[in-house]
Design a protein around this motif. Structure first.
Motif, PDB file in Angstrom:
ATOM      1  N   ARG A   1      -3.035 -34.803  11.614  1.00 14.33           N
ATOM      2  CA  ARG A   1      -4.113 -35.411  11.073  1.00 14.33           C
ATOM      3  C   ARG A   1      -4.682 -34.631   9.549  1.00 14.33           C
ATOM      4  O   ARG A   1      -5.320 -35.424   8.204  1.00 14.33           O
ATOM      5  CB  ARG A   1      -5.848 -35.522  11.550  1.00 14.33           C
ATOM      6  CG  ARG A   1      -6.709 -34.943  10.610  1.00 14.33           C
ATOM      7  CD  ARG A   1      -7.466 -36.577  10.796  1.00 14.33           C
ATOM      8  NE  ARG A   1      -7.211 -37.423  12.096  1.00 14.33           N
ATOM      9  CZ  ARG A   1      -8.071 -38.468  11.906  1.00 14.33           C
ATOM     10  NH1 ARG A   1      -8.366 -38.958  11.074  1.00 14.33           N
ATOM     11  NH2 ARG A   1      -8.412 -39.284  12.969  1.00 14.33           N
ATOM     12  N   ALA A   2      -3.981 -33.576   9.290  1.00 13.10           N
ATOM     13  CA  ALA A   2      -4.084 -32.361   8.162  1.00 13.10           C
ATOM     14  C   ALA A   2      -3.487 -33.254   7.459  1.00 13.10           C
ATOM     15  O   ALA A   2      -3.501 -33.356   6.328  1.00 13.10           O
ATOM     16  CB  ALA A   2      -4.053 -30.896   8.318  1.00 13.10           C
TER      17      ALA A   2
ATOM     18  N   THR B   1      -4.874 -36.548   5.829  1.00  7.90           N
ATOM     19  CA  THR B   1      -6.181 -36.060   5.525  1.00  7.90           C
ATOM     20  C   THR B   1      -5.341 -35.361   3.622  1.00  7.90           C
ATOM     21  O   THR B   1      -6.675 -36.096   2.920  1.00  7.90           O
ATOM     22  CB  THR B   1      -7.055 -34.909   5.536  1.00  7.90           C
ATOM     23  OG1 THR B   1      -7.205 -35.550   6.880  1.00  7.90           O
ATOM     24  CG2 THR B   1      -8.111 -34.491   4.843  1.00  7.90           C
ATOM     25  N   GLU B   2      -4.219 -34.680   3.242  1.00  2.88           N
ATOM     26  CA  GLU B   2      -3.664 -34.451   1.735  1.00  2.88           C
ATOM     27  C   GLU B   2      -3.460 -35.862   1.477  1.00  2.88           C
ATOM     28  O   GLU B   2      -3.660 -35.542   0.024  1.00  2.88           O
ATOM     29  CB  GLU B   2      -2.683 -33.136   2.543  1.00  2.88           C
ATOM     30  CG  GLU B   2      -3.066 -31.608   3.557  1.00  2.88           C
ATOM     31  CD  GLU B   2      -1.851 -30.849   3.129  1.00  2.88           C
ATOM     32  OE1 GLU B   2      -1.180 -31.579   2.506  1.00  2.88           O
ATOM     33  OE2 GLU B   2      -1.888 -30.551   3.940  1.00  2.88           O
TER      34      GLU B   2
END
Length: 125
Positions: free
Chosen positions: A49-50, A53-54
């Protein structure tokens, strides 16, 4: 156009998640405890997820820059239209003043510069 092939995400997080899924399926088929493997999977999902997002933020930056540039161009165009209108009104006002200047008469007792120079020359001053 022909359909595009699906994009493959080649990243360490994706590879780790695929490995995790293989381990989870093996543990499930063996009938063993899957809670430890599942908790590692939750951590991997957070990492994915991170990364997502990036990637989304990185993709949105050029679009945001383009949108900001477009807003600046639109604001400049509006300002230019306003200035063109002001210039048009000023040119119209100058032309009207020049037309009206020929019909104006000086108030009683005032003379033009030419009349003042002619009067000074006549009196010898």
């Amino acid at each position: 156009p022909p359909p595009r092939p699906p994009r493959t995400m080649a990243s360490p997080a994706v590879d780790a998640f695929r490995t995790h899924l293989t381990q989870l399926m093996a543990a499930k088929e063996a009938g063993g405890d899957t809670s430890g493997v599942a908790s590692r999977g939750a951590a991997l999902l957070l990492a994915l997820r991170a990364a997502q997002t990036e990637a989304l933020l990185a993709a949105a930056q050029p679009a945001a820059g383009a949108a900001a540039a477009k807003r600046r161009v639109e604001a400049t165009e509006e300002e230019m239209l306003g200035l063109q209108y002001q210039r048009s009104r000023a040119a119209h006002g100058i032309a009207e003043a020049r037309r009206a200047a020929g019909t104006l008469r000086l108030p009683e007792g005032l003379v033009t510069a030419e009349e003042a120079a002619a009067a000074a020359a006549a009196t010898g001053a």
